[in-house]
Each structure stands twice: as structure tokens, then as C-alpha cells.
Write a protein that holds these residues in place. Structure first.
Motif, PDB file in Angstrom:
ATOM      1  N   MET A  30       8.186  -7.095 -13.718  1.00  0.00           N
ATOM      2  CA  MET A  30       7.658  -8.103 -12.793  1.00  0.00           C
ATOM      3  C   MET A  30       8.781  -8.610 -11.880  1.00  0.00           C
ATOM      4  O   MET A  30       8.577  -8.812 -10.674  1.00  0.00           O
ATOM      5  CB  MET A  30       7.020  -9.262 -13.548  1.00  0.00           C
ATOM      6  CG  MET A  30       6.158 -10.109 -12.634  1.00  0.00           C
ATOM      7  SD  MET A  30       5.384 -11.489 -13.460  1.00  0.00           S
ATOM      8  CE  MET A  30       4.398 -10.716 -14.687  1.00  0.00           C
ATOM      9  N   GLY A  31       9.957  -8.791 -12.465  1.00  0.00           N
ATOM     10  CA  GLY A  31      11.121  -9.179 -11.654  1.00  0.00           C
ATOM     11  C   GLY A  31      11.312  -8.200 -10.502  1.00  0.00           C
ATOM     12  O   GLY A  31      11.476  -8.591  -9.339  1.00  0.00           O
ATOM     13  N   LEU A  32      11.246  -6.903 -10.826  1.00  0.00           N
ATOM     14  CA  LEU A  32      11.431  -5.872  -9.801  1.00  0.00           C
ATOM     15  C   LEU A  32      10.328  -5.945  -8.731  1.00  0.00           C
ATOM     16  O   LEU A  32      10.601  -5.857  -7.530  1.00  0.00           O
ATOM     17  CB  LEU A  32      11.433  -4.498 -10.480  1.00  0.00           C
ATOM     18  CG  LEU A  32      11.448  -3.263  -9.584  1.00  0.00           C
ATOM     19  CD1 LEU A  32      12.711  -3.233  -8.729  1.00  0.00           C
ATOM     20  CD2 LEU A  32      11.355  -1.986 -10.422  1.00  0.00           C
ATOM     21  N   MET A  33       9.092  -6.126  -9.189  1.00  0.00           N
ATOM     22  CA  MET A  33       7.951  -6.120  -8.253  1.00  0.00           C
ATOM     23  C   MET A  33       7.957  -7.332  -7.312  1.00  0.00           C
ATOM     24  O   MET A  33       7.293  -7.307  -6.273  1.00  0.00           O
ATOM     25  CB  MET A  33       6.628  -6.067  -9.029  1.00  0.00           C
ATOM     26  CG  MET A  33       6.338  -4.725  -9.644  1.00  0.00           C
ATOM     27  SD  MET A  33       6.127  -3.388  -8.422  1.00  0.00           S
ATOM     28  CE  MET A  33       7.714  -2.608  -8.417  1.00  0.00           C
ATOM     29  N   THR A  34       8.706  -8.396  -7.660  1.00  0.00           N
ATOM     30  CA  THR A  34       8.716  -9.570  -6.771  1.00  0.00           C
ATOM     31  C   THR A  34       9.261  -9.219  -5.386  1.00  0.00           C
ATOM     32  O   THR A  34       8.980  -9.916  -4.417  1.00  0.00           O
ATOM     33  CB  THR A  34       9.572 -10.735  -7.344  1.00  0.00           C
ATOM     34  OG1 THR A  34      10.912 -10.283  -7.500  1.00  0.00           O
ATOM     35  CG2 THR A  34       9.023 -11.263  -8.647  1.00  0.00           C
ATOM     36  N   MET A  35      10.035  -8.115  -5.297  1.00  0.00           N
ATOM     37  CA  MET A  35      10.574  -7.728  -3.985  1.00  0.00           C
ATOM     38  C   MET A  35      10.015  -6.389  -3.494  1.00  0.00           C
ATOM     39  O   MET A  35      10.608  -5.733  -2.624  1.00  0.00           O
ATOM     40  CB  MET A  35      12.099  -7.700  -4.022  1.00  0.00           C
ATOM     41  CG  MET A  35      12.693  -9.098  -4.012  1.00  0.00           C
ATOM     42  SD  MET A  35      14.487  -9.119  -3.932  1.00  0.00           S
ATOM     43  CE  MET A  35      14.806  -8.550  -2.298  1.00  0.00           C
ATOM     44  N   ALA A  36       8.862  -5.997  -4.072  1.00  0.00           N
ATOM     45  CA  ALA A  36       8.243  -4.739  -3.618  1.00  0.00           C
ATOM     46  C   ALA A  36       7.615  -4.936  -2.242  1.00  0.00           C
ATOM     47  O   ALA A  36       7.324  -6.054  -1.823  1.00  0.00           O
ATOM     48  CB  ALA A  36       7.186  -4.300  -4.627  1.00  0.00           C
ATOM     49  N   LYS A  37       7.378  -3.802  -1.573  1.00  0.00           N
ATOM     50  CA  LYS A  37       6.775  -3.871  -0.224  1.00  0.00           C
ATOM     51  C   LYS A  37       5.263  -3.849  -0.341  1.00  0.00           C
ATOM     52  O   LYS A  37       4.601  -2.886   0.072  1.00  0.00           O
ATOM     53  CB  LYS A  37       7.258  -2.677   0.590  1.00  0.00           C
ATOM     54  CG  LYS A  37       8.752  -2.758   0.902  1.00  0.00           C
ATOM     55  CD  LYS A  37       9.186  -1.656   1.835  1.00  0.00           C
ATOM     56  CE  LYS A  37       8.857  -0.300   1.271  1.00  0.00           C
ATOM     57  NZ  LYS A  37       9.200   0.816   2.132  1.00  0.00           N
ATOM     58  N   GLY A  38       4.684  -4.888  -0.958  1.00  0.00           N
ATOM     59  CA  GLY A  38       3.226  -4.954  -1.121  1.00  0.00           C
ATOM     60  C   GLY A  38       2.854  -5.562  -2.457  1.00  0.00           C
ATOM     61  O   GLY A  38       3.698  -6.122  -3.152  1.00  0.00           O
ATOM     62  N   LYS A  39       1.555  -5.412  -2.799  1.00  0.00           N
ATOM     63  CA  LYS A  39       0.998  -6.075  -3.988  1.00  0.00           C
ATOM     64  C   LYS A  39       0.975  -5.149  -5.196  1.00  0.00           C
ATOM     65  O   LYS A  39       0.573  -3.992  -5.071  1.00  0.00           O
ATOM     66  CB  LYS A  39      -0.462  -6.453  -3.699  1.00  0.00           C
ATOM     67  CG  LYS A  39      -0.640  -7.904  -3.409  1.00  0.00           C
ATOM     68  CD  LYS A  39      -2.100  -8.286  -3.363  1.00  0.00           C
ATOM     69  CE  LYS A  39      -2.151  -9.646  -2.703  1.00  0.00           C
ATOM     70  NZ  LYS A  39      -3.367  -9.971  -2.065  1.00  0.00           N
ATOM     71  N   SER A  40       1.351  -5.682  -6.354  1.00  0.00           N
ATOM     72  CA  SER A  40       1.199  -4.914  -7.591  1.00  0.00           C
ATOM     73  C   SER A  40       0.467  -5.764  -8.619  1.00  0.00           C
ATOM     74  O   SER A  40       0.498  -6.999  -8.548  1.00  0.00           O
ATOM     75  CB  SER A  40       2.571  -4.505  -8.132  1.00  0.00           C
ATOM     76  OG  SER A  40       3.340  -5.654  -8.374  1.00  0.00           O
ATOM     77  N   ARG A  41      -0.193  -5.086  -9.556  1.00  0.00           N
ATOM     78  CA  ARG A  41      -0.917  -5.781 -10.626  1.00  0.00           C
ATOM     79  C   ARG A  41      -0.285  -5.391 -11.949  1.00  0.00           C
ATOM     80  O   ARG A  41      -0.172  -4.203 -12.265  1.00  0.00           O
ATOM     81  CB  ARG A  41      -2.395  -5.358 -10.616  1.00  0.00           C
ATOM     82  CG  ARG A  41      -3.133  -5.745  -9.333  1.00  0.00           C
ATOM     83  CD  ARG A  41      -4.468  -5.026  -9.260  1.00  0.00           C
ATOM     84  NE  ARG A  41      -5.342  -5.399 -10.364  1.00  0.00           N
ATOM     85  CZ  ARG A  41      -6.123  -6.472 -10.368  1.00  0.00           C
ATOM     86  NH1 ARG A  41      -6.142  -7.268  -9.318  1.00  0.00           N
ATOM     87  NH2 ARG A  41      -6.878  -6.750 -11.400  1.00  0.00           N
ATOM     88  N   ILE A  42       0.115  -6.396 -12.726  1.00  0.00           N
ATOM     89  CA  ILE A  42       0.765  -6.140 -14.018  1.00  0.00           C
ATOM     90  C   ILE A  42      -0.106  -6.757 -15.106  1.00  0.00           C
ATOM     91  O   ILE A  42      -0.324  -7.969 -15.129  1.00  0.00           O
ATOM     92  CB  ILE A  42       2.190  -6.738 -14.037  1.00  0.00           C
ATOM     93  CG1 ILE A  42       3.016  -6.120 -12.903  1.00  0.00           C
ATOM     94  CG2 ILE A  42       2.858  -6.526 -15.394  1.00  0.00           C
ATOM     95  CD1 ILE A  42       4.412  -6.664 -12.765  1.00  0.00           C
ATOM     96  N   THR A  43      -0.619  -5.895 -15.996  1.00  0.00           N
ATOM     97  CA  THR A  43      -1.541  -6.369 -17.030  1.00  0.00           C
ATOM     98  C   THR A  43      -0.866  -6.308 -18.393  1.00  0.00           C
ATOM     99  O   THR A  43      -0.313  -5.271 -18.779  1.00  0.00           O
ATOM    100  CB  THR A  43      -2.826  -5.498 -17.025  1.00  0.00           C
ATOM    101  OG1 THR A  43      -3.373  -5.541 -15.694  1.00  0.00           O
ATOM    102  CG2 THR A  43      -3.850  -6.024 -18.009  1.00  0.00           C
ATOM    103  N   GLU A  44      -0.897  -7.422 -19.090  1.00  0.00           N
ATOM    104  CA  GLU A  44      -0.286  -7.510 -20.425  1.00  0.00           C
ATOM    105  C   GLU A  44      -1.394  -7.408 -21.467  1.00  0.00           C
ATOM    106  O   GLU A  44      -2.276  -8.264 -21.526  1.00  0.00           O
ATOM    107  CB  GLU A  44       0.464  -8.849 -20.548  1.00  0.00           C
ATOM    108  CG  GLU A  44       1.011  -9.170 -21.932  1.00  0.00           C
ATOM    109  CD  GLU A  44       1.957  -8.122 -22.491  1.00  0.00           C
ATOM    110  OE1 GLU A  44       2.932  -7.771 -21.798  1.00  0.00           O
ATOM    111  OE2 GLU A  44       1.724  -7.657 -23.619  1.00  0.00           O
TER     112      GLU A  44
END
Ligand code: UD1
Ligand code: PEP
Length: 430
Positions: free
Chosen positions: A323-337
Motif C-alpha cells: 500500500m505504501g508503494l501504491m500511494t505514489m502509483a500513476k492511478g488507482k489500485s485496490r488492495i483487499t485484505e
């Protein structure tokens, strides 16, 4: 209380040595209770959880020496430790010791199998969900244990001094309960078949250890594990596998900051799904004879959706870092726990650095931002803490991570390993 200070913005370049796995070392250490002989473990990481388990085992009468000495000369480095449970002097694991660490509850398996009795406090550990122990209790009962829960303690006894092999189908995959039932069944009378067992590499490491001690175990690493109980186990010498969560964490740090780092001693087969996901984000991953080389440059971070699940799927212990990495991605990601119901404590702290994350049940929707800005943040649990470190390494300016005792449970020499690759990171004591 110690804090970690990070000044973000540097790429990482160099070599990071990967330590022995905390989550493999702990059950291997507990396996020493199964024999009156010496169990020698190589590559045991120098971590707060390991030190705590040494204290817990010591309370049962387990003696230990580090490379022939009582204490290591080289603080903070993985070591070879000899454990000797010649005389078990106490079968009680008290609340004061067990409440600090989830895995300490696991002594219940070997104590019961070898001594015919155990009184173990209900466990503590990272506050990431309710974490019940019903599967441990049900499984031990299936092996013939008589159990009572009184005053926060599980009091367990065998009927005729020995557990009896049986078939147990886990209603849900549990790493800890698989460890415990495998250890218990190793000394039980007759055959035990564990179905829907956990397949994590740490289970395989423990099975290798038990087999080296004389246990008869087949199928570890698959969903069905068969154990033919033996009368006694002997000593052995076993190596702790490299830490796949530490490996994935540093790989994500490099994917976040950019750069080129060799993760020395890492094994790609222990975290293939996570490495595949990192490739999708735009990182270059190259397995080599020494370990895993991770590179990222140029194109930025691509958003990728992930869902955590038992091995071999994406590990929950890497969810916060990803999630830390995705905070600076170029767009939206969904992380399901899907493993723990309360493992999103890092969300509000990442938001302090400027991350855009919304929660919808067990899914976090991360809308990547072009830049994060340093801020004081609070570590809430082990992997959440290191996700803040990863974000801090890429954030502009200064980030201070408070309550770093969580980090010390699971990351050996974190500041040294990262600063060796060009990060500006230091521990501030007091
Ligand atoms: C020291 C160690 O190795 N810890 C790891 C171990 O924890 P741990 O062994 O505690 O995790 P489990 O695999 O047992 O837990 C998986 C799920 O099963 C539930 N459950 C478990 C036991 C039980 O009796 N009843 C029950 O409902 C848990 O609450 C959780 O929702 O595996 C987890 C899942 O990969 C990792 O996140 C932890 O880092
Ligand atoms: C959750 C973890 O540890 P524990 O099971 O000891 O709480 C972990 O290692 O990420």
C-alpha cells in the motif's frame, strides 16, 4: 522511546543482506522443546521477538548458547544458537511472557506432546484482528488432549501421557495451528493426517527440522501433511530460511524510490507472487546466484490490484508495504485484505504523508499521488511501521516514525541496511 528519522528523496543503490526469517526461527526454536538433545539453529535473526522467545523457553528450562557463548559479540547480526531442553522444569507459559508475542502460545504443542501437560496463557501479538485460538484447541482435542480455559490460561492434558494420532481438517488455513499440530503429532502415538494445512515456506522449514530430528512427516508444503508419530526425537542442525517478508519489503522500497539493489541471500521461490506483482508495477526483478536484483527507473509506478491470501498467494505481511508503494502509483489500485479483519491501521498514518486512500470494507482504494510530504507518523504494528518507512523514503522532506519497538520485532538492522544503500535514515534514541 526510540524514533526513526528519514529524509526522503534518495534512490536506493547497493546491496542489502537478507536475514533469517523471524516467522521461521520462532517455530524452529519452539521445536527444541520436543527433545532432550541439542537443537542447533543457524541464521537466527537478532530480533526482539527472538530474544523474547529465548526468555519464554528459558522459563521452561531450555538452555541456550550463541556460537558457543551465552551472548553474541556481534550485536544485531544473525547467529547460530544451540537450544537444549534437557530438563523441562516448568510446563506453564505465564501471561507476562506470552502476552507480548503471538507465537509464544505455540509452546502448547510440544509441551503437551513431550510432557503430557501444559498451561499456556492466551496470546498477544500484533493488534491486527481478533486472532482466536479455536483451531489450535480443536486440533489438539482431536489428537486426544483434554482442555480447559480458566483465568486466561489454556490448561491442557493428555489422557494416558501421550497424544494419539488422528485426522484433522482445518476449517480455515492457519499457519500457527499447522505448526502446533505438526509438532504435537510428531510425538503422538500413530498416524496424523492434517488437511487444508498451511503451505507457507515456514511450515516446510519446520517440517525439515522435525524430519532432521527423526520425525516421520510427508507432504509439508502441500495441503495434506501426514505425520507418523515416533517415541522420541533427537537433536539436529537446521538453517533458518531467508526472510521472504524482509525481502519483499526491501524490494518494494526500491520499487518506491527507484534505484538498483541486490537483495543478497534472498530466495525468489519464497515470494514469487509478490515479485510478479512488483514486475507489473514496473520494477525489474532478476533472480541471480546471490539473491534477487531489484531495479526501477524512469517510467514511474503502475497501479496494480492485489488481494492477500494464504501461500502461495500475496502475503498479508506485505500488504501494508505494498500500500505504501501504491500511494505514489500513476492511478488507482485496490488492495483487499482477506486474512486479518483489522490490518489497515497504516491507512490513516499514510494519509498524514499525503496519501489518498479510502476504505470500503476489507478493500482499500488507493489513488496514487505525484508526491508525498514528510510528517511525524506513528507505528501501529510491525508491517504497518515499515510501510511508513517505505513511504518516508520517497516523501519530500523529513518523516519521523514513532514507536519503533514494533519494527524491532521483525527487522534486523533496518536503518543500517537502508543507509548502506544511500537512504538518509537514523534512529533517534530516547
Ligand atoms: C509468527 C508468525 O508466523 N506470524 C504469522 C502467522 O500468524 P498466525 O499463525 O497467527 O496466523 P494464522 O495463519 O493462524 O491466521 C490466519 C487467520 O486464521 C484465523 N485463525 C487462526 C487460528 C485460529 O485458531 N483461529 C482463527 O480464526 C486468524 O485470526 C486469521 O484470520 O501467519 C500470518 C498469516 O500468514 C502472518 O500474518 C503472521 O505474520
Ligand atoms: C503479524 C506478525 O507477527 P505476529 O504473528 O507475531 O503478530 C508479522 O510477522 O507480521
Amino acid at each position: 522511546m526510540d524514533r526513526i528519522r528519514i529524509v526522503g528523496g534518495n534512490e536506493l543503490a547497493g546491496t542489502i543482506p537478507i536475514s533469517g526469517a523471524k516467522n521461521a526461527a520462532l517455530p524452529l526454536m519452539i521445536a527444541s522443546l520436543l527433545t532432550d538433545d541439542t537443537l542447533t539453529l543457524e541464521n537466527v535473526p537478532h530480533l526482539a521477538d527472538v530474544e523474547q522467545l529465548i526468555r519464554i523457553l528459558g522459563n521452561h528450562g531450555v538452555d541456550y548458547s550463541v556460537n558457543g557463548r551465552r551472548e553474541s559479540q556481534q550485536k544485531g547480526y544473525s547467529r547460530t544458537i544451540n537450544f537444549s531442553a534437557r530438563n523441562i522444569v516448568d510446563t506453564t507459559a505465564p501471561y507476562e511472557l506470552v502476552s507480548k508475542m503471538r507465537a509464544s502460545f505455540w509452546v502448547i504443542g510440544p509441551l503437551l506432546a513431550r510432557m503430557g501437560e501444559a498451561k499456556v496463557s492466551l496470546p498477544g501479538g500484533c493488534a491486527i484482528g481478533t486472532r482466536p485460538v479455536d483451531l489450535f484447541l480443536e486440533g489438539l482435542q482431536v489428537l486426544g488432549a483434554e482442555l480447559d480455559v480458566d483465568n486466561g490460561y489454556v490448561i491442557a492434558k493428555t489422557k494416558n501421557g501421550r497424544l494419539v494420532g488422528n485426522r484433522y481438517v482445518f476449517p480455515k488455513v492457519s499457519v500457527g495451528a499447522t505448526h502446533v499440530l505438526m509438532m504435537a503429532a510428531a510425538l503422538a502415538k500413530g498416524e496424523t493426517v492434517l488437511e487444508n494445512a498451511a503451505r507457507e515456506p515456514e511450515i516446510v522449514n519446520l517440517a525439515e527440522c522435525l524430519i532432521a530430528m527423526g520425525a516421520k512427516i510427508h507432504g509439508a508444503g502441500t495441503s495434506t501433511i501426514t505425520i507418523h508419530g515416533v517415541e522420541a526425537l533427537s537433536g539436529a542442525r537446521v538453517r533458518v530460511i531467508p526472510d521472504r517478508i524482509e525481502t519483499g519489503t526491501y524490494a518494494m522500497a526500491v520499487a518506491m524510490t527507484g534505484g538498483d539493489v541486490m537483495l543478497d541471500g534472498a530466495r525468489p521461490d519464497l515470494l514469487q507472487t509478490a515479485l510478479d506483482v512488483l514486475v507489473e508495477t514496473g520494477a525489474e526483478i532478476t533472480p541471480t546466484n546471490e539473491g534477487i536484483r531489484v531495479k526501477r527507473n524512469g517510467a514511474g509506478i503502475a497501479p496494480v490490484d492485489v488481494a492477500t491470501a494464504p501461500f502461495p498467494a500475496f502475503p498479508t505481511d506485505l500488504q501494508a508495504q505494498f500500500m505504501g508503494l501504491m500511494t505514489m502509483a500513476k492511478g488507482k489500485s485496490r488492495i483487499t485484505e482477506t486474512i486479518f479483519e483489522n490490518r489497515f491501521m497504516h491507512v490513516q498514518e499514510l494519509a498524514r504523508l499525503g496519501a489518498h486512500i479510502t476504505l470500503s470494507g476489507q478493500t482499500a482504494i488507493v489513488d496514487g499521488v505525484a508526491r508525498l510530504k514528510g510528517a511525524p507518523v506513528m507505528a501501529t504494528d510491525l508491517r504497518a511501521s515499515v510501510s511508513l518507512v517505505i513511504a518516508g523514503l520517497a516523501a519530500e522532506g523529513e518523516t519521523t516514525v514513532n514507536r519503533v519497538y514494533h519494527l524491532d520485532r521483525g527487522f534486523e538492522r533496518l536503518e543500517e541496511k537502508l543507509s548502506g544503500c544511500g537512504a538518509v535514515i537514523e534512529r533517534i534514541s530516547g
